[in-house]
Structure formats: structure tokens, C-alpha cells
Motif scaffolding. Structure first.
Motif: not given
Length: 94
Positions: A14-19, A46-50, A71-88
Motif C-alpha cells: 500500500x505504500x507504493x500506491x496509497x502514499x 479492507x484496511x491499510x490495503x485500501x 489512491x492509485x491501483x496496485x500493479x497487480x490487483x486481485x479481481x475479488x479484492x479491488x483497491x477502491x481507496x478512501x471510497x471503499x
């Protein structure tokens, strides 16, 4: 971290895409001297990963702590665990 093998297919950093929200959190809440500072990562999706905030599910980070940032998207995102950032809208239950 060393590379993971089966059954691990995705590892989020998360520090790569949610800096941005991570930096906002540090600037707001880690400025004064502390006797103890607990930092860690909630390993759930759904914690720090977002949010990039230690132990921070999105609602609490956004509404209670008032942390902001993109919050950007990670390089490789699991289809069932998308990163939505603060809108999660999901809550971390772990």
C-alpha cells in the motif's frame, strides 16, 4: 519481502500506491512526541490495503481521522479484492 509462491497470487504494497493518504496521516497524527507509536498493517483487504493508513479501514480514515489523498491501483490487483481507496465501503472485520 521474498517472492511468495502458491497459493499466494497477489501481494499488495500500500505504500507504493496509497502514499498520499499515508503521508497525510503521518503529518496529522505523528507530529508530537510520543512515548509509544504503534505502526502495523491490518492484513485484511479492507484496511491499510485500501487506505495506506496503519489499521485504517476506509470509513474511519475518511470520516473520523479526516485523512485525504489519492489512491492509485496496485500493479497487480486481485479481481475479488479491488483497491477502491478512501471510497471503499467494505469494513475490515479482522
Amino acid at each position: 519481502l521474498p517472492p511468495f509462491g502458491d497459493p499466494v497470487s497477489h501481494v499488495y504494497h500500500p505504500l507504493d500506491y496509497a502514499w498520499e493518504p499515508h503521508c497525510d496521516f503521518v503529518r496529522r497524527y505523528c507530529r508530537t512526541p510520543k512515548r509509544v507509536l504503534f505502526l502495523g498493517m491490518n492484513p485484511g483487504p479492507f484496511g491499510m490495503a485500501q487506505t495506506g493508513v496503519p489499521f485504517g479501514e476506509a470509513w474511519h480514515v475518511r470520516e473520523w481521522l479526516r485523512v485525504v489523498g489519492g489512491v492509485k491501483k496496485p500493479l497487480s490487483e486481485h479481481p475479488k479484492r479491488p483497491v477502491l481507496g478512501l471510497t471503499c465501503r467494505r469494513a475490515e472485520v479482522s
